[in-house]
Design an enzyme around this catalytic site. Structure first.
Site, mmCIF file in Angstrom:
data_model
loop_
_atom_site.group_PDB
_atom_site.id
_atom_site.type_symbol
_atom_site.label_atom_id
_atom_site.label_comp_id
_atom_site.label_asym_id
_atom_site.label_seq_id
_atom_site.Cartn_x
_atom_site.Cartn_y
_atom_site.Cartn_z
ATOM 1 C CB ALA A 84 -0.932 -0.009 1.200
ATOM 2 C CG HIS A 201 -1.004 -0.907 -4.197
ATOM 3 N ND1 HIS A 201 -1.746 -0.905 -3.036
ATOM 4 C CD2 HIS A 201 -1.360 0.232 -4.862
ATOM 5 C CE1 HIS A 201 -2.504 0.186 -2.985
ATOM 6 N NE2 HIS A 201 -2.299 0.884 -4.093
ATOM 7 C CB CYS A 202 -3.057 -5.986 -2.222
ATOM 8 S SG CYS A 202 -1.631 -7.083 -2.001
ATOM 9 C CB THR A 203 -2.983 -4.429 2.580
ATOM 10 O OG1 THR A 203 -4.293 -3.860 2.438
ATOM 11 C CG2 THR A 203 -2.421 -4.001 3.927
ATOM 12 C CB THR A 209 0.567 -7.579 -5.038
ATOM 13 O OG1 THR A 209 -0.332 -6.484 -4.804
ATOM 14 C CG2 THR A 209 1.768 -7.093 -5.819
#
Length: 310
Positions: A84, A201-203, A209
């Site tokens: 993130a 992206h993710c977290t 991802t």
């Protein structure tokens, strides 16, 4: 090399020849013995993972530079993967501006964005929300930690339950049609010759991802061990930060046993295997997943190859 992977690469390269994007002499379909020799060369000379060091994100990388078994190399500066971007510093945003991104894709669900904050990006660049389901994991995790109850936390996350949750999430990358649509759209955008450099992206930049990156590298004929190595490298890049999170939770009294989080913080080969096994069960192979599951035609796969591999 497995026969499904040979079929995938052969089909992609054949379609590329058909639309005139690749020189015919460059891509003869490899025999198993030829692949074994080339694969051995890959394992002897490992590809370098190109991390982009930032203060507010720890798992930012350029996916370029990897060699393919066809003799090419994935172009740098076109696709980036990350965790993130909501905690970037001013210096970080300047560094990100230098990447010349045309698009940022955010795989987080709304609850994650609400909790962690929206991406902090250079002026003129906004992220595109493209949520991929976590099967409620983020909410479950917040409930467990927020309870402050070690018995409840053990009941929710202990005894192999966290690991099982992760395997279910990975299977859903394959079985959930909304998830498949998000990955497919992103791959089409990467293949688009008019699309500038793209970051997704993710977290934590490791699961959604990680699967996206594994798919992309595999579709580009990057050897399986290299694609898996890129996936597993998140453990190295995230180790210090994740250990600090666990230490902070213990010091604050919210978790007596923060090691319950380790299966959720890490990537593991068996998580990836859960997705690939589901993929083979549902679609027969990676090629079947890309074409039937994600709806990508051969022309798109050929454009992806032509754009991303030199």
């Amino acid at each position: 090399m497995s026969r499904p992977r040979i079929r995938l690469a052969t089909a992609v390269l054949a379609s590329a020849l058909a639309i005139g994007t690749l020189p015919a002499a460059a891509y003869a379909a490899p025999s198993d013995s030829a692949f074994s020799s080339r694969h051995h060369a890959h394992t002897q000379s490992a590809d370098t993972i190109r991390q982009i060091p930032l203060q507010g994100a720890v798992n930012v990388r350029d996916l370029g530079g990897y060699r393919t078994w066809t003799g090419g190399r994935v172009r740098q500066g076109l696709v980036y993967r990350s965790d993130a971007l909501g905690k970037l510093t001013a210096a970080d945003t300047t560094a990100v501006a230098g990447l010349g991104l045309g698009k940022v894709v955010d795989f987080r669900i709304p609850l994650e964005v609400q909790y962690d904050g929206a991406d902090k990006l250079p002026a003129g660049l906004a992220s595109t929300a493209r949520p991929v389901s976590d099967l409620g994991l983020f909410g479950t995790l917040m409930t467990a930690i927020g309870s402050g109850d070690p018995v409840k936390q053990e009941q929710m996350l202990g005894g192999g339950r966290a690991e099982a949750y992760m395997r279910d999430i990975y299977r859903a990358f394959v079985t959930n049609p909304e998830n498949r649509a998000q990955f497919a759209t992103t791959l089409r955008e990467i293949a688009d010759g008019n699309q500038g450099p793209l970051l997704y992206h993710c977290t934590s930049g490791k699961d959604r991802t990680g699967w996206m990156s594994y798919l992309l590298l595999s579709a580009l004929a990057v050897p399986q061990d290299t694609a898996e190595g890129d996936y597993l490298a998140s453990n190295t890049f995230r180790a210090t930060y994740d250990a600090q999170v666990r230490a902070g939770l213990k010091a604050s009294g919210r978790m007596q046993n923060p090691d319950l989080l380790i299966p959720l913080q890490e990537v593991r080969q068996d998580y990836l295997d859960a997705a690939t096994t589901q993929m083979e069960a549902d679609y027969g192979s990676l090629y079947g997943y890309l074409t039937d599951g994600l709806g990508l035609d051969l022309r798109t796969l050929a454009k992806l190859q032509a754009k991303m591999v030199r």
